[in-house]
Scaffold this motif. Structure first.
Motif, mmCIF file in Angstrom:
data_model
loop_
_atom_site.group_PDB
_atom_site.id
_atom_site.type_symbol
_atom_site.label_atom_id
_atom_site.label_comp_id
_atom_site.label_asym_id
_atom_site.label_seq_id
_atom_site.Cartn_x
_atom_site.Cartn_y
_atom_site.Cartn_z
ATOM 1 N N ILE A 19 0.999 10.552 -8.986
ATOM 2 C CA ILE A 19 0.952 10.025 -10.358
ATOM 3 C C ILE A 19 1.530 11.040 -11.335
ATOM 4 C CG2 ILE A 19 -0.632 9.448 -12.251
ATOM 5 C CD1 ILE A 19 -2.470 8.183 -10.082
ATOM 6 N N ALA A 20 1.064 12.283 -11.241
ATOM 7 C CA ALA A 20 1.499 13.321 -12.180
ATOM 8 C C ALA A 20 2.973 13.666 -11.999
ATOM 9 C CB ALA A 20 0.634 14.565 -12.011
ATOM 10 N N TYR A 21 3.409 13.798 -10.756
ATOM 11 C CA TYR A 21 4.788 14.202 -10.446
ATOM 12 C C TYR A 21 5.793 13.245 -11.090
ATOM 13 C CZ TYR A 21 8.775 15.391 -7.326
ATOM 14 O OH TYR A 21 9.994 15.754 -6.800
ATOM 15 N N TYR A 22 5.616 11.944 -10.841
ATOM 16 C CA TYR A 22 6.590 10.980 -11.353
ATOM 17 C C TYR A 22 6.413 10.725 -12.850
ATOM 18 C CZ TYR A 22 8.074 10.264 -6.568
ATOM 19 O OH TYR A 22 8.565 10.470 -5.301
ATOM 20 N N GLU A 82 -7.085 6.278 -21.508
ATOM 21 C CA GLU A 82 -7.009 6.067 -22.955
ATOM 22 C C GLU A 82 -5.608 5.734 -23.462
ATOM 23 O OE1 GLU A 82 -8.671 9.594 -24.618
ATOM 24 O OE2 GLU A 82 -10.753 9.027 -24.158
ATOM 25 N N HIS A 83 -4.619 5.683 -22.573
ATOM 26 C CA HIS A 83 -3.253 5.412 -23.025
ATOM 27 C C HIS A 83 -2.696 4.145 -22.381
ATOM 28 C CE1 HIS A 83 -3.594 9.566 -24.387
ATOM 29 N NE2 HIS A 83 -2.570 9.306 -25.183
ATOM 30 N N GLN A 84 -1.878 3.458 -23.148
ATOM 31 C CA GLN A 84 -1.195 2.278 -22.641
ATOM 32 C C GLN A 84 0.013 2.710 -21.800
ATOM 33 O OE1 GLN A 84 -2.181 -1.005 -22.977
ATOM 34 N NE2 GLN A 84 -4.018 0.059 -23.731
ATOM 35 N N PRO A 85 0.356 1.936 -20.776
ATOM 36 C CA PRO A 85 1.490 2.328 -19.925
ATOM 37 C C PRO A 85 2.817 2.262 -20.670
ATOM 38 C CG PRO A 85 0.677 0.143 -19.320
ATOM 39 C CD PRO A 85 -0.301 0.706 -20.299
ATOM 40 N N ASP A 86 3.615 3.284 -20.488
ATOM 41 C CA ASP A 86 4.974 3.326 -21.037
ATOM 42 C C ASP A 86 5.930 3.329 -19.850
ATOM 43 O OD1 ASP A 86 7.387 3.810 -22.211
ATOM 44 O OD2 ASP A 86 6.791 5.642 -23.258
ATOM 45 N N GLU A 87 6.566 2.177 -19.601
ATOM 46 C CA GLU A 87 7.420 2.040 -18.423
ATOM 47 C C GLU A 87 8.835 2.562 -18.648
ATOM 48 O OE1 GLU A 87 7.311 -1.873 -16.820
ATOM 49 O OE2 GLU A 87 5.196 -1.741 -16.257
ATOM 50 N N MET A 88 9.084 3.124 -19.813
ATOM 51 C CA MET A 88 10.410 3.663 -20.104
ATOM 52 C C MET A 88 10.609 4.981 -19.354
ATOM 53 S SD MET A 88 13.288 3.326 -21.679
ATOM 54 C CE MET A 88 12.915 2.060 -22.899
ATOM 55 N N VAL A 89 11.615 5.019 -18.498
ATOM 56 C CA VAL A 89 11.970 6.239 -17.780
ATOM 57 C C VAL A 89 13.069 6.944 -18.558
ATOM 58 C CG1 VAL A 89 12.959 7.177 -15.657
ATOM 59 C CG2 VAL A 89 11.302 5.309 -15.542
ATOM 60 N N ALA A 90 12.864 8.212 -18.861
ATOM 61 C CA ALA A 90 13.819 8.965 -19.674
ATOM 62 C C ALA A 90 15.211 8.917 -19.060
ATOM 63 C CB ALA A 90 13.355 10.408 -19.810
ATOM 64 N N ASP A 91 16.198 8.713 -19.907
ATOM 65 C CA ASP A 91 17.592 8.663 -19.461
ATOM 66 C C ASP A 91 18.134 10.086 -19.427
ATOM 67 O OD1 ASP A 91 20.110 7.910 -18.739
ATOM 68 O OD2 ASP A 91 20.698 7.187 -20.726
ATOM 69 N N ILE A 136 0.856 -1.186 0.000
ATOM 70 C CA ILE A 136 0.000 0.000 0.000
ATOM 71 C C ILE A 136 0.893 1.238 0.000
ATOM 72 C CG2 ILE A 136 -1.784 1.293 1.215
ATOM 73 C CD1 ILE A 136 -2.689 -1.401 0.015
ATOM 74 N N LEU A 137 0.837 1.996 -1.083
ATOM 75 C CA LEU A 137 1.646 3.208 -1.191
ATOM 76 C C LEU A 137 0.925 4.416 -0.604
ATOM 77 C CD1 LEU A 137 3.934 5.005 -2.170
ATOM 78 C CD2 LEU A 137 3.010 4.865 -4.474
ATOM 79 N N LYS A 169 1.590 -0.744 -7.373
ATOM 80 C CA LYS A 169 1.491 -1.093 -8.793
ATOM 81 C C LYS A 169 0.398 -0.280 -9.487
ATOM 82 C CE LYS A 169 -1.523 -5.139 -8.024
ATOM 83 N NZ LYS A 169 -1.645 -6.607 -8.217
ATOM 84 N N THR A 170 -0.653 0.093 -8.757
ATOM 85 C CA THR A 170 -1.721 0.911 -9.336
ATOM 86 C C THR A 170 -1.227 2.326 -9.615
ATOM 87 O OG1 THR A 170 -3.376 -0.379 -8.124
ATOM 88 C CG2 THR A 170 -4.071 1.765 -8.983
ATOM 89 N N VAL A 171 -0.487 2.881 -8.659
ATOM 90 C CA VAL A 171 0.076 4.224 -8.846
ATOM 91 C C VAL A 171 1.058 4.221 -10.013
ATOM 92 C CG1 VAL A 171 1.435 6.067 -7.779
ATOM 93 C CG2 VAL A 171 -0.227 4.795 -6.408
ATOM 94 N N TRP A 172 1.917 3.202 -10.066
ATOM 95 C CA TRP A 172 2.923 3.122 -11.127
ATOM 96 C C TRP A 172 2.270 2.961 -12.498
ATOM 97 C CZ3 TRP A 172 7.436 4.399 -12.639
ATOM 98 C CH2 TRP A 172 8.094 3.721 -13.659
ATOM 99 N N ASP A 173 1.260 2.102 -12.587
ATOM 100 C CA ASP A 173 0.571 1.892 -13.860
ATOM 101 C C ASP A 173 -0.061 3.195 -14.351
ATOM 102 O OD1 ASP A 173 -0.672 -0.079 -15.910
ATOM 103 O OD2 ASP A 173 -2.412 1.011 -15.118
ATOM 104 N N SER A 174 -0.733 3.912 -13.455
ATOM 105 C CA SER A 174 -1.367 5.179 -13.839
ATOM 106 C C SER A 174 -0.324 6.216 -14.230
ATOM 107 C CB SER A 174 -2.226 5.709 -12.690
ATOM 108 O OG SER A 174 -3.312 4.851 -12.431
#
Length: 507
Positions: free
Chosen positions: A71-74, A150-159, A23-24, A35-40
Motif C-alpha cells: 500500500i505504502a510503496y505504490y 480519514e482520507h478519500q481515495p485519489d486515483e490520480m497517478v502522478a504523470d 486475491i492480491l 481493489k482493497t489494496v488499491w483503495d487503501s
C-alpha cells in the motif's frame, strides 16, 4: 481509468482494472483483494499529498513484507514521490544516516521500530513526518491506518517522466558509507516486464513473497513482477524454514524465489520431506552464489528445479539468468537477460578469452541513473555506459557466466551485502580498540559469516561479550560479527595495509 506507462504505480492500477476481485495478497489466513489494496493505496496517496509530500520528495519505507508495505510503496509512487526502502533490521544510527543522506521528508515504519525512528529523527532539518503503522501509536506521530481511514481515495497517478527517480536503494561501498542507487520508473518497469516474460509468470501463479521487498531482488523479481503479472503474493514477514514450507503447502505456491541460505535451511529442516512441494513450478535463486551440491540435493529432495540468477542494486536486480528450457551449467549464473549485455574484461578494460577470469561489466536498459549526490562515485563504476560490478568471473565456451570472487572484500551473508569498512569504522570508534579488521569466513548455511579481528589499546580490557553487545546496539543484526578474535598485532604490508588474506588463511 486512463493509464500512462511512465509511473511504476500503474502496475497496481492495471492489476485492479484487469480483475479487481482477484486475491492480491495472502498473509496467514487473511486474503486481500486487489481493489482493497488499491483503495487503501489511493487513500494513503491522498494523505501524503495533504501533508505536503510533493513530486520528488523522498520517503523512507521501513516495513516488513506485508499488505501495508505494498500500500505504502505504490502510494508514494502515485504521489510522484520517491521510495527509499530500508532494511527493517537497521538501528537508529543507521536509519539516521539514510534519512540525512537522502534528505527524507518522511519515514514510514511499524510500531516496533518507533524508538529507533524517533532517535534517528533527531537533528534532521528536512524531515517533516514520522508515520507509524500498528496499534497504540502515540499522538506525537502520524498513524498510518488513521491516515488511510480519514482520507478519500485519489486515483490520480502522478504523470512523471520515465527517467525520473522512482526508488533509491542504498548499497554500501568500500568506504563504509552507504550510497543511494537511483532507479528510474523506466528501469523498474522494464526489469519487471522482462522478469514476467523470463519467469513466464501468469495470473494464476502464487508467488512466495519471502525475499525482503527492501532488497533489489525481492522488490523487482517478486513484488513488481508478481503484481505486473496479475499473480497473487503469499507474504511472509521474515524467513523461517517451517513457515516457508507450510505456506508453500497450504497456499499451493507455484513460484518460490529465495537465496542459497533459504534453500539450505529448508533442505536440512527436520521432516522437510513431509511437506508437499508439488505445486511449485520452479524456484529462482539469487543474492549470492548457489553451490552445485546444494542445488542438486534440493532439486532431488523436492522434485523441482532451481534457476540461478545474478544482479545488483545498480542493475535493478536481474542481469543474468539460467533460462527455462535451456541447458544449465553447474555453478553458472546463466546468460544475460533481454536488455542486458555482459563482458568479462581485464584491468585495462580489454575482453578476456573464454575461461579466463576477469571483471564482469554490464551495460543495461535497467542501469541506475547514478549514486545520489555522488557523481565521482558514479564515474568510478560507470564508464562509457558500462557498469563495473567488482565481481570476478568467466564465461565458458557456451557463453554461460560463472562468478568466482569479488574485487572488494564485501561479505555476502544470507543474501545481504555486508561491507567490512562500515563495521570497522564503528569498531575503531570504541575507546578500547586500537585496530580492527572484518573478514568473511565460509559458512554452509549463511554463505559467509562475519569475523572481527581486534587489537586492544595497551592497558585496556575488553571481552568478546562486551564487544558483541556494543555492535548489537548500533548495527543491524546481520552485520554483527559472529566470531571475535583478539590479536596482539594484525599482519600488515610494508605500506601499512592490513593483510586480510593472511587473517582468512589463519581462521
Amino acid at each position: 481509468m486512463e493509464i500512462t506507462d511512465n509511473n511504476l504505480a500503474n502496475l497496481l492500477k492495471k492489476y485492479v482494472i484487469a480483475d479487481p476481485a482477484r486475491i492480491l495478497c495472502i498473509t496467514g489466513d487473511e486474503e486481500t483483494k486487489a481493489k482493497t489494496v488499491w483503495d487503501s493505496s489511493c487513500r494513503f496517496s491522498s494523505a501524503l499529498k495533504e501533508i505536503g509530500i510533493q513530486r520528488g520528495s523522498r520517503i523512507i519505507l521501513v516495513l516488513p513484507n506485508s499488505v501495508e508495505y505494498i500500500i505504502a510503496y505504490y502510494a508514494i509512487l502515485a504521489a510522484g514521490a520517491v521510495v527509499v526502502p530500508a532494511n527493517v533490521m537497521l538501528k537508529a544510527r543507521e536509519l539516521h544516516y539514510l534519512m540525512d543522506d537522502c534528505e527524507a521528508r518522511a519515514i514510514i515504519s511499524g510500531i516496533e521500530k518507533i524508538e529507533d525512528v524517533l532517535s534517528a529523527s533527531e537533528s534532521l532539518t528536512t524531515l517533516r513526518h514520522q508515520i507509524i503503522q500498528g496499534d497504540k501509536v502515540p499522538h506525537n506521530v502520524l498513524h498510518f491506518e488513521r491516515l488511510i481511514e480519514e482520507h478519500q481515495p485519489d486515483e490520480m497517478v502522478a504523470d512523471v517522466s520515465s527517467n525520473d527517480t522512482a526508488v533509491i536503494l542504498y548499497t554500501a561501498g568500500t568506504t563504509g558509507r552507504p550510497k543511494g542507487a537511483e532507479l528510474t520508473h523506466s528501469a523498474l518497469l522494464g526489469n519487471a516486464q522482462m522478469c514476467i516474460n523470463l519467469f513466464q509468470a501468469r495470473p494464476d501463479d502464487r508467488i512466495l513473497g519471502i525475499l525482503p521487498f527492501f532488497h533489489a531482488f525481492g522488490q523487482t523479481a517478486v513484488m513488481n513482477t508478481g503484481i505486473g503479472a496479475g499473480a497473487s503474493l503469499v507474504l511472509l514477514p521474515e524467513f523461517e524454514p517451517e513457515d516457508a514450507l507450510t505456506a508453500i503447502k497450504k497456499h499451493q505456491v507455484t513460484i518460490f524465489m529465495g537465496n542459497p541460505s533459504m534453500f539450505s535451511m529448508m533442505l536440512t529442516y527436520p521432516n522437510s520431506d513431509q511437506y508437499d512441494f508439488s505445486s511449485v513450478r520452479y524456484c529462482v535463486s539469487g543474492g549470492s552464489a548457489l553451490k552445485p551440491d546444494l542445488m542438486k540435493s534440493f532439486e532431488e529432495k523436492f522434485n523441482t528445479e532451481i534457476l540461478e540468477s545474478y544482479g545488483l542494486c545498480e542493475t535493478t536486480a536481474l542481469a543474468t539468468f539460467n533460462h527455462m528450457h535451456r541447458d544449465r551449467h553447474a555453478g553458472s549464473v546463466g546468460m544475460p537477460v533481454d536488455g542486458v549485455e555482459v563482458r568479462v574484461v581485464d584491468d585495462s578494460g580489454e575482453d578476456v578469452r573464454c575461461g579466463e577470469v576477469g571483471e564482469l561489466i554490464i551495460r543495461s536498459d535497467y542501469l541506475m541513473k547514478g549514486y545520489l549526490n555522488r557523481p565521482e562515485a558514479t564515474r568510478e563504476v560507470v564508464k562509457d555506459g558500462w557498469f563495473h560490478s567488482g565481481d570476478m568471473g568467466f564465461a565458458d565456451d557456451d557463453g554461460y557466466l560463472h562468478i568466482i570472487d569479488r574485487k572488494t572484500d564485501m561479505i555476502v551473508k544470507s543474501g545481504f551485502n555486508v561491507y567490512p569498512a562500515e563495521i570497522e569504522e564503528l569498531l575503531r570508534a570504541h575507546p578500547s580498540i586500537k585496530e580492527a579488521a572484518i573478514i568473511g569466513i565460509p559458512d554452509y548455511v549463511q554463505g559467509e559469516e562475519i569475523k572481527a579481528c581486534i587489537v586492544i589499546n595497551e592497558g585496556e580490557t575488553l571481552s568478546a561479550e562486551d564487544l558483541a553487545s556494543y555492535c548489537k546496539e548500533r548495527l543491524a543484526k546481520y552485520k554483527c560479527p559472529r566470531y571475535i578474535q583478539f590479536y596482539q598485532q594484525l599482519p600488515e604490508s610494508p605500506s601499512g595495509k592490513i593483510l586480510k588474506n593472511k587473517l582468512k588463511n589463519s581462521s
